[in-house]
Design a protein around this motif. Structure first.
Motif, short mmCIF file in Angstrom:
data_model
loop_
_atom_site.label_atom_id
_atom_site.label_comp_id
_atom_site.label_asym_id
_atom_site.label_seq_id
_atom_site.Cartn_x
_atom_site.Cartn_y
_atom_site.Cartn_z
N VAL A 166 -0.20 22.09 9.40
CA VAL A 166 -0.45 21.11 8.34
C VAL A 166 0.62 20.03 8.46
O VAL A 166 1.83 20.33 8.43
N LEU A 167 0.19 18.79 8.63
CA LEU A 167 1.09 17.66 8.77
C LEU A 167 0.96 16.74 7.57
O LEU A 167 -0.16 16.47 7.09
N SER A 168 2.07 16.26 7.10
CA SER A 168 2.07 15.30 5.98
C SER A 168 2.26 13.89 6.54
O SER A 168 3.22 13.64 7.28
N VAL A 169 1.35 13.00 6.17
CA VAL A 169 1.43 11.60 6.59
C VAL A 169 1.59 10.77 5.31
O VAL A 169 0.70 10.77 4.43
N GLY B 186 1.27 4.64 7.31
CA GLY B 186 1.82 5.95 7.02
C GLY B 186 2.22 6.65 8.32
O GLY B 186 1.73 6.34 9.40
N SER B 187 3.14 7.58 8.21
CA SER B 187 3.62 8.30 9.39
C SER B 187 4.06 9.70 9.00
O SER B 187 4.38 9.98 7.83
N GLY B 188 4.06 10.57 9.99
CA GLY B 188 4.50 11.95 9.78
C GLY B 188 5.03 12.52 11.09
O GLY B 188 4.86 11.93 12.18
N ASN B 189 5.68 13.67 11.02
CA ASN B 189 6.27 14.31 12.19
C ASN B 189 5.83 15.77 12.29
O ASN B 189 5.63 16.44 11.27
N MET B 190 5.71 16.20 13.54
CA MET B 190 5.39 17.60 13.81
C MET B 190 6.65 18.31 14.30
O MET B 190 7.33 17.81 15.20
N LYS B 191 6.96 19.42 13.70
CA LYS B 191 8.12 20.18 14.11
C LYS B 191 7.86 20.85 15.47
O LYS B 191 6.75 21.27 15.77
N LYS B 192 8.92 20.97 16.26
CA LYS B 192 8.83 21.65 17.55
C LYS B 192 8.63 23.15 17.34
O LYS B 192 9.21 23.73 16.40
N ILE C 73 0.84 -1.19 0.00
CA ILE C 73 0.00 0.00 0.00
C ILE C 73 0.88 1.24 0.00
O ILE C 73 1.92 1.31 0.69
N SER C 74 0.46 2.21 -0.77
CA SER C 74 1.15 3.51 -0.83
C SER C 74 0.09 4.59 -0.71
O SER C 74 -0.98 4.49 -1.33
N MET C 75 0.41 5.60 0.07
CA MET C 75 -0.56 6.67 0.30
C MET C 75 0.14 7.97 0.69
O MET C 75 1.23 7.98 1.24
N ASN C 76 -0.54 9.06 0.34
CA ASN C 76 -0.12 10.40 0.75
C ASN C 76 -1.35 11.11 1.29
O ASN C 76 -2.42 11.06 0.68
N SER C 77 -1.17 11.78 2.44
CA SER C 77 -2.30 12.50 3.03
C SER C 77 -1.79 13.74 3.75
O SER C 77 -0.60 13.84 4.11
N THR C 78 -2.72 14.65 3.97
CA THR C 78 -2.40 15.90 4.67
C THR C 78 -3.41 16.10 5.80
O THR C 78 -4.62 16.03 5.57
N VAL C 79 -2.86 16.35 6.98
CA VAL C 79 -3.69 16.53 8.16
C VAL C 79 -3.60 18.00 8.59
O VAL C 79 -2.49 18.55 8.72
#
Length: 320
Positions: A240-243, A222-228, A186-192
């Motif tokens: 806006v977070l990219s997962v 999928g995973s993403g990171n939030m900057k400090k 599975i491959s995916m791109n999403s924006t939170v």
């Protein structure tokens, strides 16, 4: 005793035998006759003194000096305070000079010790005790102030609101993992999108987050990171977070999702999970409240919702 006249002296001289004749001397001793309201006048009275057998003149000066010493001693002794020691001339004059000086020194030492004790009793507590009392009081007041700040800051928790998630790509295709095992990939791109708001009125917060995981059937796809970042008091920001997930093996759990085109026609239940950590320095490192917010969102993906924001307003739970 009154002084004799010259006629009385001459009348006495012939009547005395020659072998009993002795020269007669007169000693004038001072006496004080005080009158009411007048100054004291000094008068001298002549006192006959028989000559010594050797015919030497008497020591009138020494008698006068002795009389003056006695009168001065009597005046000094009368001026002493009650309870004080009276010093006689014999203590000073006849071999007791050293002993008298020693006694006076002892009296001086005793008086000085008494004065020191009085001064110490008047001083009360030493400065060291006052310093310790001030230090203890300062620590107690400072601790109380820190507790008040901590209690006032703890209820002012940051607020996080999840807005939406948008899927730009969602594909399930056959493939193989790194070891060569065939499986569905599975491959995916999403924006939170979300909003972070600092509700505190007198302190800012430092914000960090755990990795943002998007999972399917307890498998992270999928995973993403939030900057400090730092958020000042009574302010907010939109984030806006990219997962992203690329060729994540499903190992049989996605068999029903696989299609020749890679576009699944079935609804896909997903779960978005992450934890936001906020930390404030209210009083340096002494008062440092921390806030945790665990966010869990349930999402249902559908092919018809590709590139369309999916609202998360009623799909998320927030646990402190």
């Amino acid at each position: 005793m009154h002084a004799k006249t010259d006629s009385e002296v001459t009348s006495l001289a012939p009547s005395s035998p020659d072998h009993n004749r002795r020269p007669v001397y007169y000693v004038q001793s001072p006496s004080r006759d005080s009158h009411d309201g007048e100054k004291t006048t000094t008068s001298f009275h002549s006192t006959p003194v028989l000559g010594s057998p050797m015919g030497s003149p008497p020591r009138s000066q020494s008698s006068v000096g002795h009389h003056s010493r006695e009168s001065s001693t009597s005046r000094f002794s009368g001026s002493l305070k009650p309870g004080s020691r009276k010093v006689s001339p014999n203590d000073v004059g006849s071999g007791g000079r050293k002993g008298g000086q020693k006694n006076w020194k002892e009296c001086d030492v005793i008086e000085e010790e008494g004065l020191l004790e009085d001064e110490e009793s008047q001083k009360g507590l030493p400065r060291r005790c006052y310093f310790l009392a001030f230090l203890v009081g300062f620590c107690v007041l400072f601790s109380l102030f820190a507790l008040i700040l901590y209690g006032a800051s703890k209820p002012q928790k940051p607020s996080i609101t999840m807005k939406s998630i948008t899927f730009e790509r969602f594909m399930v295709q056959a493939g193989s993992d790194a070891t060569g095992v065939s499986t569905d990939m599975i491959s995916m791109n999403s924006t939170v999108k979300l909003t972070f708001r600092n509700t505190a009125t007198f302190f800012g917060v430092h914000v960090a987050s755990t990795p943002v995981y998007l999972s399917y059937s307890q498998l992270a796809i999928g995973s993403g990171n939030m900057k400090k970042f730092y958020q000042s008091r009574k302010s907010q920001r939109s984030m806006v977070l990219s997962v992203i997930g690329d060729k994540i093996p499903l190992y049989g759990s996605g068999a029903s999702l696989s299609t020749p085109t890679g576009m699944t026609n079935l609804p896909v239940p997903l779960k978005l999970v992450f934890t936001v950590r906020s930390k404030a320095y209210v009083l340096g490192k002494l008062v440092k409240p921390k806030f945790y917010k665990k966010i869990e969102c349930s999402i249902v993906y559908n092919t018809k919702k590709l590139n369309i924001p999916i609202s998360l307003k009623n799909s998320c739970t927030y646990d402190d």
